[in-house]
Design a protein around this motif. Sequence first.
Motif, PDB file in Angstrom:
ATOM      1  N   VAL A  59       9.545   1.744 -15.245  1.00 27.18           N
ATOM      2  CA  VAL A  59       8.543   0.783 -15.720  1.00 27.18           C
ATOM      3  C   VAL A  59       7.882   1.325 -16.986  1.00 27.18           C
ATOM      4  N   PHE A  60       7.825   0.487 -18.004  1.00 28.07           N
ATOM      5  CA  PHE A  60       7.176   0.866 -19.253  1.00 28.07           C
ATOM      6  C   PHE A  60       6.059  -0.137 -19.537  1.00 28.07           C
ATOM      7  N   ASP A  61       4.836   0.364 -19.637  1.00 23.97           N
ATOM      8  CA  ASP A  61       3.725  -0.505 -20.006  1.00 23.97           C
ATOM      9  C   ASP A  61       3.352  -0.226 -21.455  1.00 23.97           C
ATOM     10  N   ILE A  62       3.393  -1.279 -22.261  1.00 25.88           N
ATOM     11  CA  ILE A  62       3.114  -1.113 -23.683  1.00 25.88           C
ATOM     12  C   ILE A  62       1.794  -1.804 -24.012  1.00 25.88           C
ATOM     13  N   PRO A  63       0.734  -1.017 -24.263  1.00 26.63           N
ATOM     14  CA  PRO A  63      -0.573  -1.616 -24.499  1.00 26.63           C
ATOM     15  C   PRO A  63      -0.686  -2.231 -25.896  1.00 26.63           C
ATOM     16  N   HIS A  64      -1.709  -3.010 -26.091  1.00 22.04           N
ATOM     17  CA  HIS A  64      -2.004  -3.670 -27.384  1.00 22.04           C
ATOM     18  C   HIS A  64      -0.804  -4.432 -27.911  1.00 22.04           C
ATOM     19  N   THR A  65      -0.129  -5.100 -27.007  1.00 22.25           N
ATOM     20  CA  THR A  65       1.102  -5.765 -27.424  1.00 22.25           C
ATOM     21  C   THR A  65       1.192  -7.184 -26.875  1.00 22.25           C
ATOM     22  N   ILE A  66       1.607  -8.067 -27.757  1.00 23.79           N
ATOM     23  CA  ILE A  66       1.819  -9.452 -27.362  1.00 23.79           C
ATOM     24  C   ILE A  66       3.322  -9.704 -27.378  1.00 23.79           C
ATOM     25  N   LEU A  67       3.782 -10.374 -26.330  1.00 30.61           N
ATOM     26  CA  LEU A  67       5.209 -10.654 -26.251  1.00 30.61           C
ATOM     27  C   LEU A  67       5.520 -11.928 -27.031  1.00 30.61           C
ATOM     28  N   SER A  68       6.444 -11.827 -27.952  1.00 31.85           N
ATOM     29  CA  SER A  68       6.822 -13.010 -28.730  1.00 31.85           C
ATOM     30  C   SER A  68       7.491 -14.035 -27.824  1.00 31.85           C
ATOM     31  N   LYS A  69       7.294 -15.302 -28.156  1.00 29.68           N
ATOM     32  CA  LYS A  69       7.873 -16.365 -27.310  1.00 29.68           C
ATOM     33  C   LYS A  69       9.396 -16.346 -27.359  1.00 29.68           C
ATOM     34  N   ASN A  70       9.929 -15.720 -28.399  1.00 31.47           N
ATOM     35  CA  ASN A  70      11.395 -15.691 -28.544  1.00 31.47           C
ATOM     36  C   ASN A  70      12.078 -14.711 -27.596  1.00 31.47           C
ATOM     37  N   VAL A  71      11.265 -13.837 -26.994  1.00 28.27           N
ATOM     38  CA  VAL A  71      11.876 -12.824 -26.129  1.00 28.27           C
ATOM     39  C   VAL A  71      12.108 -13.396 -24.732  1.00 28.27           C
ATOM     40  N   LYS A  72      13.330 -13.246 -24.277  1.00 32.76           N
ATOM     41  CA  LYS A  72      13.665 -13.739 -22.933  1.00 32.76           C
ATOM     42  C   LYS A  72      13.041 -12.822 -21.884  1.00 32.76           C
ATOM     43  N   GLY A  73      12.658 -13.400 -20.763  1.00 35.83           N
ATOM     44  CA  GLY A  73      12.034 -12.608 -19.709  1.00 35.83           C
ATOM     45  C   GLY A  73      13.016 -11.732 -18.954  1.00 35.83           C
ATOM     46  N   ARG A  74      14.283 -12.091 -19.030  1.00 35.35           N
ATOM     47  CA  ARG A  74      15.290 -11.358 -18.278  1.00 35.35           C
ATOM     48  C   ARG A  74      16.520 -11.114 -19.134  1.00 35.35           C
ATOM     49  N   LEU A  75      17.027  -9.916 -19.059  1.00 39.58           N
ATOM     50  CA  LEU A  75      18.266  -9.623 -19.795  1.00 39.58           C
ATOM     51  C   LEU A  75      19.281  -9.140 -18.791  1.00 39.58           C
ATOM     52  N   CYS A  80      22.955  -2.121 -15.306  1.00 38.89           N
ATOM     53  CA  CYS A  80      21.865  -2.062 -14.328  1.00 38.89           C
ATOM     54  C   CYS A  80      21.703  -3.413 -13.643  1.00 38.89           C
ATOM     55  N   LYS A  81      20.901  -3.398 -12.582  1.00 36.15           N
ATOM     56  CA  LYS A  81      20.730  -4.618 -11.798  1.00 36.15           C
ATOM     57  C   LYS A  81      19.992  -5.690 -12.578  1.00 36.15           C
ATOM     58  N   SER A  82      18.870  -5.284 -13.181  1.00 35.55           N
ATOM     59  CA  SER A  82      18.150  -6.263 -13.990  1.00 35.55           C
ATOM     60  C   SER A  82      17.217  -5.594 -15.000  1.00 35.55           C
ATOM     61  N   ILE A  83      16.931  -6.323 -16.061  1.00 33.80           N
ATOM     62  CA  ILE A  83      15.955  -5.857 -17.047  1.00 33.80           C
ATOM     63  C   ILE A  83      14.955  -6.998 -17.208  1.00 33.80           C
ATOM     64  N   ARG A  84      13.685  -6.688 -16.963  1.00 32.74           N
ATOM     65  CA  ARG A  84      12.673  -7.741 -17.035  1.00 32.74           C
ATOM     66  C   ARG A  84      11.603  -7.379 -18.062  1.00 32.74           C
ATOM     67  N   VAL A  85      11.214  -8.352 -18.840  1.00 31.70           N
ATOM     68  CA  VAL A  85      10.170  -8.140 -19.844  1.00 31.70           C
ATOM     69  C   VAL A  85       9.108  -9.210 -19.634  1.00 31.70           C
ATOM     70  N   SER A  86       7.843  -8.796 -19.557  1.00 27.49           N
ATOM     71  CA  SER A  86       6.807  -9.811 -19.331  1.00 27.49           C
ATOM     72  C   SER A  86       5.476  -9.416 -19.953  1.00 27.49           C
ATOM     73  N   GLN A  87       4.623 -10.415 -20.150  1.00 24.57           N
ATOM     74  CA  GLN A  87       3.250 -10.157 -20.588  1.00 24.57           C
ATOM     75  C   GLN A  87       2.476  -9.841 -19.316  1.00 24.57           C
ATOM     76  N   TYR A  88       2.449  -8.568 -18.979  1.00 26.12           N
ATOM     77  CA  TYR A  88       1.925  -8.135 -17.684  1.00 26.12           C
ATOM     78  C   TYR A  88       0.422  -8.371 -17.593  1.00 26.12           C
ATOM     79  N   LYS A  89      -0.273  -7.969 -18.662  1.00 25.48           N
ATOM     80  CA  LYS A  89      -1.700  -8.273 -18.760  1.00 25.48           C
ATOM     81  C   LYS A  89      -1.908  -8.967 -20.086  1.00 25.48           C
TER      82      LYS A  89
END
Length: 394
Positions: A59-75, A80-89
């Motif tokens: 798990v990688f938490d990247i602070p001060h970061t906004i996820l662009s709408k162009n980024v898919k939530g799942r790759l 690997c089984k899955s790669i998930r990217v989300s706006q966690y906070k």
Amino acid sequence: MKKIFAFLFICLYTVIVYASSQVLQKVSIKNGDLQLVFDRDYDKKAIRYFPLANPPRKVFDIPHTILSKNVKGRLSSSKCKSIRVSQYKKNTVRVVIETTEPYKCRTYRPLVDSSIYCIPLPRYYNSSSKVSNKKSKKPLKHKKVSKAKKQKTNSYIIPTRYTKDLIVIDPGHGGHDSGAIGGGKMEKHLVLMIAKKVEKELKKLGYRVYLTRRKDVFLKLSQRTKVADRKKAKVFVSIHANSVPKKHSHLAHGIETYFLQKTRDAKSQRIAIRENAAVLKGAKSSLSKKVIIDSVLNGPKIVQSNKLAIDVQRHMMYYLKQHYRGVKNGGVRPAPFYVLVGASRPSILVEVGYISNPKERRRLFTSKYQDYIAKGIAKGIDSYLKNRKKELDL
Ligand SMILES: [Zn+2]
């Protein structure tokens, strides 16, 4: 009224948060890595990493970061089984890599672009992941282990295809082109002896080695460099010895490493002219040297060649200084050497010492001195390749 203030406050807060945030613009899988591309240079230290078990996740938490709408939530990736990217906070992006078995990796920032963050994905699942997990608890971390031990412990972490990398070593001159001459000794003989020792050292480290010449023969420019390209070598190292006119012969000494680049430095130019002379005689007249040089001078390999030169120079000095007094570190310099033109991979030219200097010449023609130079060159190449492996786009 209160409501309006609250609304304004929220607006202001949002603006401040967003303005100070970086944007994670793109997430993709490239060369076996998960690559995160930000809109600016990010703070690598601020990224928080922690592993989770059952199932194994990174798990990688990247602070001060906004996820662009162009980024898919799942790759999806076969690794690997899955790669998930989300706006966690509100202001934190979370990346989760879920695998079938835990694995170790070292995240990094490519040299060429400091807005990219790379997380290596597992590569060798079925082969020996269990074995390496058991053994590899320590080696990835420490730097203070002795070099020999490090080599040994690392050997199962570095996959075989890495340790079989091909290195091209080019002993300068040969045949009718004797190179520099001092006290009756010739550069062409010296560099061939050293090149063979470098070959031996590199083989000990698990590399494949190709020598552009093994005998006292003259090679055309194209024979020297094209072979490196054709053979898919990782690096190209040309070995030479230096010299100056007699009146300066007692003054000039030391080791220098060059990488290809235009330069105004008078010393580099003088050496380049001397080293280029014989090589150019062998070049075809149709070869438009200026065009070729210009085309590679601004290529991406310059940065890598510079890094390789630094590693090689550093290691040569390290070994020689332990055993000899007064070895001068001539440093790493850019120079327009024709021999390096055409080698479309990190390429350097090492001037192992001044054959014109009586004291240095005596040392250069001893087997021991040559051993340390050879060891330095080999270890330098090894260090460069290990450190930069992920950043090379070869
Ligand atoms: Zn030379």
